[in-house]
Motif scaffolding. Structure first.
Motif, PDB file in Angstrom:
ATOM      1  N   ALA A  32       0.066  60.796 140.659  1.00 12.42           N
ATOM      2  CA  ALA A  32       0.827  61.012 139.427  1.00 12.42           C
ATOM      3  C   ALA A  32      -0.105  61.159 138.227  1.00 12.42           C
ATOM      4  N   ASP A  35      -1.724  64.630 138.297  1.00 15.12           N
ATOM      5  CA  ASP A  35      -0.796  65.716 137.999  1.00 15.12           C
ATOM      6  C   ASP A  35      -0.302  65.701 136.553  1.00 15.12           C
ATOM      7  N   CYS A  36      -0.598  64.622 135.834  1.00 10.75           N
ATOM      8  CA  CYS A  36      -0.102  64.503 134.468  1.00 10.75           C
ATOM      9  C   CYS A  36      -1.134  65.096 133.509  1.00 10.75           C
ATOM     10  N   CYS A  39      -0.341  64.150 129.559  1.00 11.32           N
ATOM     11  CA  CYS A  39       0.051  62.774 129.252  1.00 11.32           C
ATOM     12  C   CYS A  39      -0.496  62.365 127.881  1.00 11.32           C
ATOM     13  N   LEU A  43       3.858  63.636 124.921  1.00  6.24           N
ATOM     14  CA  LEU A  43       4.761  63.591 126.069  1.00  6.24           C
ATOM     15  C   LEU A  43       5.705  62.391 125.964  1.00  6.24           C
ATOM     16  N   ASP A 276       8.802  64.122 138.840  1.00  5.10           N
ATOM     17  CA  ASP A 276       8.353  64.003 137.450  1.00  5.10           C
ATOM     18  C   ASP A 276       9.200  62.976 136.702  1.00  5.10           C
TER      19      ASP A 276
END
Length: 350
Positions: A32, A35-36, A39, A43, A276
């Motif tokens: 996670a 993939d962020c 961030c 966000l 997500d």
């Protein structure tokens, strides 16, 4: 946009081991984080605007509920608990602490019973199938009325408990940790309701409240075993059995079922159902903090049990021998000694 989570066709997933929890949860968290790409505060602000659903009237109702609990406790203490302690002729220090335990025992018994009803008396599958807390999840989904009632009950009580820890309860060595616990719990309750993670919230409350029921039951029996100038063996036996039951349930519910059911569902299964999912790291950080506090208090329980087993404590004088900072007995009253009021020193400093 967040996709709606769908329920898998297979049956409930077996509960993992601790090793599987760490391995799968850590792997999911790392994935996670990788993939962020965006961030940050931007966000977070967008997530709050898009996914948080909490109306001002709901916050007002929560605040009014907290005030109501505080007023109800004051009335119950003055009109019920203190007269009962006087009628039973409890020892002065026990009479001072009894109202707090009686109040908490009645609340947690009712709250845990209602949580148990939701999990075992309805069609909610959350206990036997924890990953199901995220099935069919979508932003702004309607919260069932029975779960909304549980959230209002618990959220308002923990709002009251923050005030009570500072100004009404006996001040203890772990009161700072208790205060942090109440703040973390209140933030979890309010934010999980706003983001519609209420299903997992019911499971968290169920797994925690049972220990508080047993703790306050045990303390009440400790206070009542010396009353009317006599020693009552039945209360002493109930206190001993309650202490054993409390110690076992603390480990089983808070350090076994809680991480392997709740943390596994939020840490690993949530991303599998909703790739997500909003505020993944925020909620898991709070739940991990709750786990660490449970472990902190369990160390006190182990230390207490070691004293009993090694003979350093011949009799159960209090289920928490660190129950009060001012617990050291004094054979003669001191002129400078501050009077007790409901188990706390009047001019205590925080």
């Amino acid at each position: 946009m967040v996709a709606t989570a769908a329920a898998p066709a297979a049956g409930p997933e077996p509960m993992p081991s601790y090793a599987q929890l760490v391995r799968r949860g850590w792997g999911s968290a790392l994935a996670a984080a990788r993939d962020c790409g965006d961030c940050g505060w931007g966000l977070a602000r967008r997530g709050l605007a898009e996914h948080a659903h909490l109306a001002p009237p709901e916050l007002l109702l929560l605040a009014l509920g907290a005030l109501g609990w505080t007023a109800l406790r004051a009335a119950a203490t003055a009109r019920l608990f203190r007269p009962l302690a006087k009628r039973c002729r409890l020892q002065p220090r026990d009479a001072a602490k009894m109202p707090e335990s009686a109040w908490k025992f009645l609340f947690y018994l009712g709250a845990w019973s209602y949580s148990a009803y939701l999990l075992f008396g309805t069609d909610y599958p959350f206990f036997h199938d924890p990953p199901s807390v995220f099935y069919d999840w979508k932003p702004g989904m309607a919260v069932p009325r029975d779960i909304s009632a549980a959230y209002l009950l618990q959220g308002s009580f923990y709002g009251h408990s923050i005030y009570a820890t500072l100004y009404m309860d006996a001040w203890r060595k772990d009161s700072v940790v208790m205060l942090i616990h109440h703040v973390v719990t209140l933030v979890l309750i309010v934010s999980s309701y706003a983001f519609r993670y209420h299903n997992v919230g019911v499971l968290v409350l169920f797994l925690h409240d049972i220990s508080d029921v047993q703790l306050e039951f045990t303390k009440l029996n400790v206070y009542f075993k010396f009353r009317g100038g006599r020693y009552h063996r039945l209360h002493a036996l109930a206190a001993d059995l309650g202490c054993v039951s409390f110690s076992i349930s603390w480990f089983w519910f808070r350090l076994y079922w809680f991480p392997l059911k709740v943390l596994y569902a939020t840490w690993h299964c949530s991303l599998r159902s909703v790739p997500d999912i909003p505020f993944y790291f925020f909620f898991n950080s709070l739940l991990l903090a709750l786990t660490l506090m449970n472990l902190y208090w369990f160390l006190y329980i182990v230390a207490f049990a070691a004293k009993v087993l090694t003979g350093q404590m011949q009799e159960l004088s209090d289920v928490r021998e660190y129950d009060s900072v001012a617990e050291t007995p004094s054979p003669k009253p001191n002129k400078d000694e501050k009077p007790l009021r409901n188990g706390l020193v009047k001019d205590k400093n925080f």
